[in-house]
Design an enzyme around this catalytic site. Sequence first.
Site, PDB file in Angstrom:
ATOM      1  N   GLU A  13       0.746  -1.177  -0.069  1.00  0.00           N
ATOM      2  CA  GLU A  13      -0.020  -0.152  -0.007  1.00  0.00           C
ATOM      3  C   GLU A  13       0.888   1.292  -0.047  1.00  0.00           C
ATOM      4  O   GLU A  13       0.450   2.319  -0.434  1.00  0.00           O
ATOM      5  CB  GLU A  13      -1.027   0.069   1.416  1.00  0.00           C
ATOM      6  CG  GLU A  13      -2.094  -1.110   1.012  1.00  0.00           C
ATOM      7  CD  GLU A  13      -2.830  -1.262   2.427  1.00  0.00           C
ATOM      8  OE1 GLU A  13      -2.243  -1.249   3.439  1.00  0.00           O
ATOM      9  OE2 GLU A  13      -3.992  -1.533   2.238  1.00  0.00           O
ATOM     10  N   ASP A 197     -11.416  -6.561  -2.975  1.00  0.00           N
ATOM     11  CA  ASP A 197     -12.502  -7.857  -2.969  1.00  0.00           C
ATOM     12  C   ASP A 197     -13.694  -7.556  -2.540  1.00  0.00           C
ATOM     13  O   ASP A 197     -13.802  -6.253  -2.053  1.00  0.00           O
ATOM     14  CB  ASP A 197     -11.678  -8.828  -2.035  1.00  0.00           C
ATOM     15  CG  ASP A 197     -11.702  -8.139  -0.643  1.00  0.00           C
ATOM     16  OD1 ASP A 197     -10.403  -7.857  -0.391  1.00  0.00           O
ATOM     17  OD2 ASP A 197     -12.547  -8.471   0.043  1.00  0.00           O
TER      18      ASP A 197
HETATM   19  N1  3QA Z   1     -12.021  -8.660   3.158  1.00  0.00           N
HETATM   20  C1  3QA Z   1     -11.150  -7.820   3.835  1.00  0.00           C
HETATM   21  N2  3QA Z   1     -11.333  -8.003   5.208  1.00  0.00           N
HETATM   22  C2  3QA Z   1     -10.602  -7.057   6.066  1.00  0.00           C
HETATM   23  N3  3QA Z   1      -9.643  -6.187   5.506  1.00  0.00           N
HETATM   24  C3  3QA Z   1      -9.704  -6.118   4.201  1.00  0.00           C
HETATM   25  C4  3QA Z   1      -8.717  -5.353   3.219  1.00  0.00           C
HETATM   26  C5  3QA Z   1      -7.898  -4.233   3.877  1.00  0.00           C
HETATM   27  N4  3QA Z   1      -6.686  -4.716   4.536  1.00  0.00           N
HETATM   28  C6  3QA Z   1      -5.745  -5.649   3.625  1.00  0.00           C
HETATM   29  C7  3QA Z   1      -5.156  -6.297   4.649  1.00  0.00           C
HETATM   30  C8  3QA Z   1      -5.791  -7.879   4.738  1.00  0.00           C
HETATM   31  C9  3QA Z   1      -5.116  -8.674   5.644  1.00  0.00           C
HETATM   32  S1  3QA Z   1      -4.662 -10.274   5.301  1.00  0.00           S
HETATM   33  C10 3QA Z   1      -3.333 -10.061   4.086  1.00  0.00           C
HETATM   34  C11 3QA Z   1      -2.704 -11.304   3.930  1.00  0.00           C
HETATM   35  O1  3QA Z   1      -1.390 -11.038   4.018  1.00  0.00           O
HETATM   36  C12 3QA Z   1      -0.566 -11.918   2.883  1.00  0.00           C
HETATM   37  C13 3QA Z   1       0.756 -12.391   3.627  1.00  0.00           C
HETATM   38  O2  3QA Z   1       0.521 -13.523   4.272  1.00  0.00           O
HETATM   39  C14 3QA Z   1      -5.347  -5.676   5.909  1.00  0.00           C
HETATM   40  O3  3QA Z   1      -4.240  -4.620   6.142  1.00  0.00           O
HETATM   41  C15 3QA Z   1      -6.625  -5.034   5.874  1.00  0.00           C
HETATM   42  C16 3QA Z   1      -8.980  -5.881   1.951  1.00  0.00           C
HETATM   43  N5  3QA Z   1      -9.793  -6.619   2.036  1.00  0.00           N
HETATM   44  C17 3QA Z   1     -10.434  -6.973   3.316  1.00  0.00           C
END
Ligand code: 3QA
Length: 229
Positions: A13, A197
Amino acid sequence: MTKLAIMGAMEEEIEPLLSYFDNIKITNYADNKYYEVNYNGLEIVIAYSKIGKVFASLTASTMIQKFGCDTLLFSGVAGGINPSLKIGDLIIADKLCQHDLDITAFGHPNGYVPGGKIFVETSNELREVAKKVAQENKLDVFEGIIATGDQFVHSKERKEFVQEKFNADALEMEGASVAVICDSLNIPFFILRAISDVADMDAGFDFDEFLKSSAKNSANFLIKIVEQL
Ligand SMILES: Nc1ncnc2c(CN3C[C@H](CCSCCOCCO)[C@@H](O)C3)c[nH]c12
């Protein structure tokens, strides 16, 4: 003289933002890195907090109390709830809440604890700048409610809970904690997200596929806003 904090949660980000700057000074502090630049006559501190409300609170508080930032902008991605929000779309938060804050056992509403507020409002002035920039750049920007919780939402059930309890249009994992920190320290703040998403059973796959492009959408719009500050 404004000292601007620009924050994200994940490296993906912030990386598209850092690419706009050179002469970056890096400070290591509290298990994190803070990037300092000068841009357009502004002193700017940039950081990604790491995921979740606790890390986001630490970073927001550090940018304000240690680095002396007096304005905070957040750029990142979010899960869409409002069906009009499609992957890649931009949303700016009017107000934010914590969907996983729950002492309903004592008769309180979801998202509320004594001494707190269910919703924390963002800076109207910063939102107006953003809407002017969006208009000038012919960008569609949604304005609505963002809900924050310490969980990646990937189920219809939890998505519907967040929508029903808070009338939220999008959800993520950091915005409301940044909001509480800035509100308590009287720092104007602005939360910008691009949809990666729609927080359903496909969220994990969509997130992996669209994180980078949506993070870039958000970062590119944020830079245009910074240029108006
Ligand atoms: N559906 C959803 N539910 C909650 N939050 C979000 C967000 C926003 N941000 C993305 C990130 C997701 C954390 S898991 C990342 C996986 O890491 C991958 C490395 O292992 C966290 O900083 C919140 C996008 N879609 C979402």
